[in-house]
Write a protein that holds these residues in place. Structure first.
Motif, PDB file in Angstrom:
ATOM      1  N   GLN A   1       0.834  -1.215   0.000  1.00 47.88           N
ATOM      2  CA  GLN A   1       0.000   0.000   0.000  1.00 47.88           C
ATOM      3  C   GLN A   1       0.859   1.251   0.000  1.00 47.88           C
ATOM      4  O   GLN A   1       0.644   2.178  -0.782  1.00 47.88           O
ATOM      5  CB  GLN A   1      -0.888   0.033   1.256  1.00 47.88           C
ATOM      6  N   ASN A   2       1.828   1.286   0.915  1.00 53.17           N
ATOM      7  CA  ASN A   2       2.649   2.475   1.041  1.00 53.17           C
ATOM      8  C   ASN A   2       3.518   2.690  -0.192  1.00 53.17           C
ATOM      9  O   ASN A   2       3.728   3.828  -0.605  1.00 53.17           O
ATOM     10  CB  ASN A   2       3.510   2.395   2.300  1.00 53.17           C
ATOM     11  N   ALA A   3       4.020   1.615  -0.785  1.00 46.84           N
ATOM     12  CA  ALA A   3       4.835   1.745  -1.992  1.00 46.84           C
ATOM     13  C   ALA A   3       3.990   2.340  -3.123  1.00 46.84           C
ATOM     14  O   ALA A   3       4.417   3.284  -3.797  1.00 46.84           O
ATOM     15  CB  ALA A   3       5.402   0.388  -2.391  1.00 46.84           C
ATOM     16  N   ALA A   4       2.778   1.812  -3.316  1.00 45.86           N
ATOM     17  CA  ALA A   4       1.921   2.303  -4.403  1.00 45.86           C
ATOM     18  C   ALA A   4       1.526   3.758  -4.158  1.00 45.86           C
ATOM     19  O   ALA A   4       1.534   4.584  -5.075  1.00 45.86           O
ATOM     20  CB  ALA A   4       0.683   1.417  -4.542  1.00 45.86           C
ATOM     21  N   MET A   5       1.197   4.107  -2.901  1.00 41.90           N
ATOM     22  CA  MET A   5       0.794   5.493  -2.603  1.00 41.90           C
ATOM     23  C   MET A   5       1.968   6.451  -2.752  1.00 41.90           C
ATOM     24  O   MET A   5       1.791   7.584  -3.216  1.00 41.90           O
ATOM     25  CB  MET A   5       0.187   5.569  -1.206  1.00 41.90           C
ATOM     26  N   THR A   6       3.159   5.997  -2.374  1.00 38.45           N
ATOM     27  CA  THR A   6       4.340   6.851  -2.532  1.00 38.45           C
ATOM     28  C   THR A   6       4.599   7.124  -4.013  1.00 38.45           C
ATOM     29  O   THR A   6       4.924   8.250  -4.399  1.00 38.45           O
ATOM     30  CB  THR A   6       5.567   6.186  -1.879  1.00 38.45           C
ATOM     31  N   ALA A   7       4.410   6.100  -4.852  1.00 39.05           N
ATOM     32  CA  ALA A   7       4.595   6.286  -6.294  1.00 39.05           C
ATOM     33  C   ALA A   7       3.564   7.271  -6.846  1.00 39.05           C
ATOM     34  O   ALA A   7       3.881   8.137  -7.659  1.00 39.05           O
ATOM     35  CB  ALA A   7       4.497   4.939  -7.009  1.00 39.05           C
ATOM     36  N   LEU A   8       2.318   7.153  -6.378  1.00 41.16           N
ATOM     37  CA  LEU A   8       1.276   8.080  -6.831  1.00 41.16           C
ATOM     38  C   LEU A   8       1.580   9.508  -6.388  1.00 41.16           C
ATOM     39  O   LEU A   8       1.388  10.461  -7.147  1.00 41.16           O
ATOM     40  CB  LEU A   8      -0.091   7.668  -6.271  1.00 41.16           C
ATOM     41  N   ASP A   9       2.057   9.652  -5.155  1.00 44.22           N
ATOM     42  CA  ASP A   9       2.361  10.994  -4.641  1.00 44.22           C
ATOM     43  C   ASP A   9       3.535  11.602  -5.406  1.00 44.22           C
ATOM     44  O   ASP A   9       3.536  12.795  -5.722  1.00 44.22           O
ATOM     45  CB  ASP A   9       2.669  10.923  -3.141  1.00 44.22           C
ATOM     46  N   LEU A  10       4.505  10.766  -5.733  1.00 47.04           N
ATOM     47  CA  LEU A  10       5.644  11.207  -6.539  1.00 47.04           C
ATOM     48  C   LEU A  10       5.166  11.691  -7.910  1.00 47.04           C
ATOM     49  O   LEU A  10       5.539  12.775  -8.379  1.00 47.04           O
ATOM     50  CB  LEU A  10       6.619  10.030  -6.703  1.00 47.04           C
ATOM     51  N   LEU A  11       4.318  10.895  -8.542  1.00 43.96           N
ATOM     52  CA  LEU A  11       3.771  11.264  -9.845  1.00 43.96           C
ATOM     53  C   LEU A  11       3.040  12.603  -9.758  1.00 43.96           C
ATOM     54  O   LEU A  11       3.232  13.498 -10.581  1.00 43.96           O
ATOM     55  CB  LEU A  11       2.824  10.150 -10.308  1.00 43.96           C
ATOM     56  N   ARG A  12       2.218  12.768  -8.732  1.00 42.26           N
ATOM     57  CA  ARG A  12       1.470  14.008  -8.532  1.00 42.26           C
ATOM     58  C   ARG A  12       2.418  15.197  -8.393  1.00 42.26           C
ATOM     59  O   ARG A  12       2.238  16.237  -9.033  1.00 42.26           O
ATOM     60  CB  ARG A  12       0.621  13.880  -7.263  1.00 42.26           C
ATOM     61  N   ARG A  13       3.464  15.050  -7.585  1.00 39.77           N
ATOM     62  CA  ARG A  13       4.401  16.167  -7.374  1.00 39.77           C
ATOM     63  C   ARG A  13       5.134  16.530  -8.665  1.00 39.77           C
ATOM     64  O   ARG A  13       5.309  17.704  -8.974  1.00 39.77           O
ATOM     65  CB  ARG A  13       5.417  15.803  -6.279  1.00 39.77           C
ATOM     66  N   GLU A  14       5.536  15.502  -9.408  1.00 38.98           N
ATOM     67  CA  GLU A  14       6.237  15.772 -10.671  1.00 38.98           C
ATOM     68  C   GLU A  14       5.320  16.484 -11.663  1.00 38.98           C
ATOM     69  O   GLU A  14       5.748  17.364 -12.387  1.00 38.98           O
ATOM     70  CB  GLU A  14       6.758  14.466 -11.283  1.00 38.98           C
ATOM     71  N   LEU A  15       4.027  16.086 -11.662  1.00 41.54           N
ATOM     72  CA  LEU A  15       3.091  16.696 -12.607  1.00 41.54           C
ATOM     73  C   LEU A  15       2.719  18.114 -12.187  1.00 41.54           C
ATOM     74  O   LEU A  15       2.332  18.929 -13.006  1.00 41.54           O
ATOM     75  CB  LEU A  15       1.822  15.838 -12.717  1.00 41.54           C
ATOM     76  N   GLN A  16       2.829  18.390 -10.866  1.00 37.40           N
ATOM     77  CA  GLN A  16       2.480  19.728 -10.401  1.00 37.40           C
ATOM     78  C   GLN A  16       3.631  20.712 -10.595  1.00 37.40           C
ATOM     79  O   GLN A  16       3.401  21.911 -10.664  1.00 37.40           O
ATOM     80  CB  GLN A  16       2.041  19.692  -8.933  1.00 37.40           C
ATOM     81  N   SER A  17       4.858  20.198 -10.653  1.00 34.72           N
ATOM     82  CA  SER A  17       5.987  21.119 -10.862  1.00 34.72           C
ATOM     83  C   SER A  17       6.003  21.490 -12.343  1.00 34.72           C
ATOM     84  O   SER A  17       5.566  20.719 -13.200  1.00 34.72           O
ATOM     85  CB  SER A  17       7.291  20.441 -10.443  1.00 34.72           C
ATOM     86  N   PRO A  18       6.514  22.691 -12.670  1.00 35.69           N
ATOM     87  CA  PRO A  18       6.423  23.142 -14.066  1.00 35.69           C
ATOM     88  C   PRO A  18       7.214  22.231 -15.009  1.00 35.69           C
ATOM     89  O   PRO A  18       8.254  21.683 -14.640  1.00 35.69           O
ATOM     90  CB  PRO A  18       7.013  24.553 -14.030  1.00 35.69           C
ATOM     91  N   LEU A  19       6.686  22.061 -16.204  1.00 39.95           N
ATOM     92  CA  LEU A  19       7.360  21.252 -17.219  1.00 39.95           C
ATOM     93  C   LEU A  19       8.651  21.934 -17.646  1.00 39.95           C
ATOM     94  O   LEU A  19       8.681  23.147 -17.825  1.00 39.95           O
ATOM     95  CB  LEU A  19       6.465  21.116 -18.459  1.00 39.95           C
ATOM     96  N   PRO A  20       9.747  21.178 -17.834  1.00 40.87           N
ATOM     97  CA  PRO A  20      10.977  21.807 -18.337  1.00 40.87           C
ATOM     98  C   PRO A  20      10.776  22.242 -19.792  1.00 40.87           C
ATOM     99  O   PRO A  20       9.980  21.644 -20.520  1.00 40.87           O
ATOM    100  CB  PRO A  20      12.011  20.685 -18.224  1.00 40.87           C
ATOM    101  N   GLN A  21      11.469  23.285 -20.176  1.00 40.28           N
ATOM    102  CA  GLN A  21      11.341  23.793 -21.555  1.00 40.28           C
ATOM    103  C   GLN A  21      12.061  22.869 -22.526  1.00 40.28           C
ATOM    104  O   GLN A  21      13.101  22.335 -22.236  1.00 40.28           O
ATOM    105  CB  GLN A  21      11.936  25.209 -21.632  1.00 40.28           C
TER     106      GLN A  21
END
Lengths: 430, 430
Positions: free
Chosen positions: A410-430
């Motif tokens: 559970q924690n591994a899957a949720m950590t991966a989802l949270d990581l994905l969310r943070r990466e998607l929320q940070s601005p895209l590189p040019q």
């Protein structure tokens, strides 16, 4: 206005956890009513009837759950009939509806099911769209008696669709609203520590100076906070009552801003939002496609992502690779990497994520040791690597989780989802 | 021997799930005692005291949990003192122990905590090794009154170390045992209908003829049945008490045989067994490898299979193929099949299962429409195909499931597991 709940069900006194009180008391609180008592008794009439009688004497509203099924031990209808002195009448239209439900599934209705069409004289029937047992609401001598089925999937729609509106109409509660902020990755005690200044300020309005603002509560207003801790998640719930919907909105909006000021970095969503719905929403908004490669989570990450309706817009594929052969064949992980670093390594996680990303814009991978066996001194149970490849980034994280096999997954899957969310929320590189 | 539980705690009537009843009733059942009622009230003395009084009147043993903390709203000690007419006395040695606990943590004991050293006159103190609130056991007029703290981490060691041994000594319980049979795929009412003759025979021993056999219950013996319904699953639980362990075993074995005679075809497992552990056990025993191909279940089937520790012995890989491209690329489904019959078809399910089976002995596939959108007139939401390829068999089943997206996914995955189990249980073709 006194409300009591009587839960009927022998299984509830034989090891089954009863969540009805938690759910019903939460929903009642939201319309300004308090659950005064919960009583749980078996399906035995000798236990059930005195409990009904006593609850009815003390209260204005008595809700009962369970015992409306078709089987020999479902005796709630008969119990209430006896306690209230109100006869049961068989509704032929209801019986037809029940028979029809069976017919649609290609089954013949067993004769026992006809009992489910027995209704207390004068009661309103609450239709059951999920199962066969209808609910019943009876008003008698100014009191409200409610019969609800035991399975949550049947009971909840009746509470939402009929009981809450009925109570709201009858008792006209003070405007109430609440919100919940979901945090991930920090222990409950840290979240508690961070929000304490906000709670102190809000809960003691009289300590504030005289200037009127949304920051101060008036005499008829009320606010409450609680933290609900889950394994790696902590929810902060704020609820309030106020004289008008406008005041209510102003108070809760102010509280939300203050809370976000102290824990905003850890908040991934609000109310009904989940890690997977937030990450999915970000993928959809950015028109990005996701592919997954899992080992120890065994498909859990893909299962969570695809819980969200419409996830086919952004989810392409998932590979669950339990063996090294499959990691090589389906994900293109190099044999050399597996030989040198092992399947549970940052290098393998990285190549798994890259392999997945070949079919999408972003590849996310998980490899680890969920236990209970398979651990070693250097790679203990709970060790997990999460890989990320795409949108110009490429990295693997090392994490360690405690607990059971289920906790670790559970924690591994949720950590991966949270990581994905943070990466998607940070601005895209040019 | 009647036992009741009274749970004290305002939070339990404000949304917190109460698991005390589930835990305590399980432990009681194991020593042959039945929890007759659970009552939950707030920390308000006006609610608590009548609940204590009524439980004490009805029962031989009353357990209470909660309200032993140091704060203003912890009033269980005072409540029992009033109801029993027994004064509270402050134990100076207990007070010292509590003060010492604080000192060890580098803290000074707040003065409020001294109240936790108040003990009912004549009560035995149960030490608390986790927190500061001690438990209490009082015998009075042949009845047993037990005060336990609310947090499970403090309550459980007291139940295990003191309460269960005390009850066992005092009431010399009649040997007790139970078993549960798990069925899948048939509605609860049908299972009920089938087991009714067994129940009737067993529950009315006096209707039987005079010849003594395990089929008849003696005066000191007792047997009980209940059905627990889940969405597509129904559990049949039988519990019994008898004068000796030998009689107990004989009775339950007889009941199990009779039940299996009527519902054996639907029973997939017993007690702790799950569909995934049973199917996994059969794969391991037959030394067969499994690979999966999923669409609408999104990895749920793989996740369930890999919940079982040691599943890497038989589980090779899973592919979650949400797009047609992935179905073709990773599973070898032909473009022609997808064009002609669509991704949700028996043909696609068959080719997905065959594609999966290329990496293993058996391939199982699921494709369908989980909703809420994506359905059409000919292929409505809930339509699911399950494919099976391997051990000399090759077929696809068409199924239709009702309910939410989650229900449909759950039922599809469980149906696939049940299918796998049945195929593995039938003899291998030569």
């Amino acid at each position: 206005m006194r409300v009591e709940l009587v839960c009927i069900g022998t299984e509830l006194l034989r090891g089954k956890v009863n969540t009805h009180g938690a759910y019903i008391s939460t929903r009642l609180a939201e319309i300004g009513l308090v659950l005064a008592r919960e009583t749980t008794v078996s399906d035995d009439p000798a236990e059930m009837e005195p409990a009904f009688r006593a609850a009815l004497e003390r209260s204005d509203v008595v809700l009962s759950t369970g015992g409306l099924g078709p089987t020999f031990d479902d005796l709630t209808r008969e119990g209430w009939s006896k306690v209230l002195g109100v006869p049961l009448e068989r509704h032929s239209s209801l019986e037809r509806t029940i028979r029809e439900r069976f017919r649609k599934r290609g089954l013949r209705m067993p004769p026992e099911n006809a009992r489910q069409a027995d209704v207390l004289r004068g009661a309103r029937v609450i239709p059951n769209f999920v199962g066969t047992a209808p609910g019943q609401v009876l008003e008698r001598k100014g009191k409200l008696i409610v019969l609800l089925p035991g399975p949550a999937s049947e009971m909840v729609p009746m509470v939402e669709g009929t009981i809450i509106p009925t109570l709201r109409r009858k008792f006209k509660p003070v405007p109430y609203a609440s919100f919940t902020l979901h945090t991930f990755g920090k222990p409950e005690s840290l979240i508690d520590h961070k929000i304490r200044p906000v709670i102190r300020l809000r809960m003691r309005p009289r300590l504030l100076s005289g200037r009127e603002s949304a920051g101060m509560l008036r005499r008829d207003e009320w606010i409450n906070f609680c933290i609900l801790a889950h394994s790696h998640r902590a929810d902060v719930k704020a609820e309030a009552r106020a004289g008008s919907p406008r005041r209510l909105k102003m108070i809760l909006e102010g509280v939300r801003r203050e809370l976000m000021g102290v824990i905003g970095r850890n908040v991934y969503g609000r109310d009904e939002e989940t890690l997977e719905s937030v990450a999915g929403g970000l993928l959809a908004r950015r028109k990005l496609k996701l592919a997954l490669a899992e080992s120890c989570t065994g498909g859990l990450l893909a299962e969570m992502i695809t819980r969200v309706p419409g996830s086919s817009r952004y989810f392409v594929s998932g590979v669950v690779a339990y063996s090294n052969g499959v990691k090589q064949k389906l994900l293109g992980v190099r044999g050399e990497t597996l030989d040198r670093y092992g399947a549970v390594s940052a290098q393998a996680a990285m190549e798994m994520a890259e392999g997945a990303s070949s079919a999408a814009d972003i590849g996310v991978s998980i490899t680890g040791i969920a236990g209970p066996s398979g651990g070693s001194r250097h790679k203990p149970v709970g060790l997990v690597f999460i890989g990320f490849a795409g949108i110009g980034r490429r990295f693997a994280l090392r994490r360690f989780f405690h607990g059971t096999r289920e906790d670790i997954r559970q924690n591994a899957a949720m950590t991966a989802l949270d990581l994905l969310r943070r990466e998607l929320q940070s601005p895209l590189p040019q």
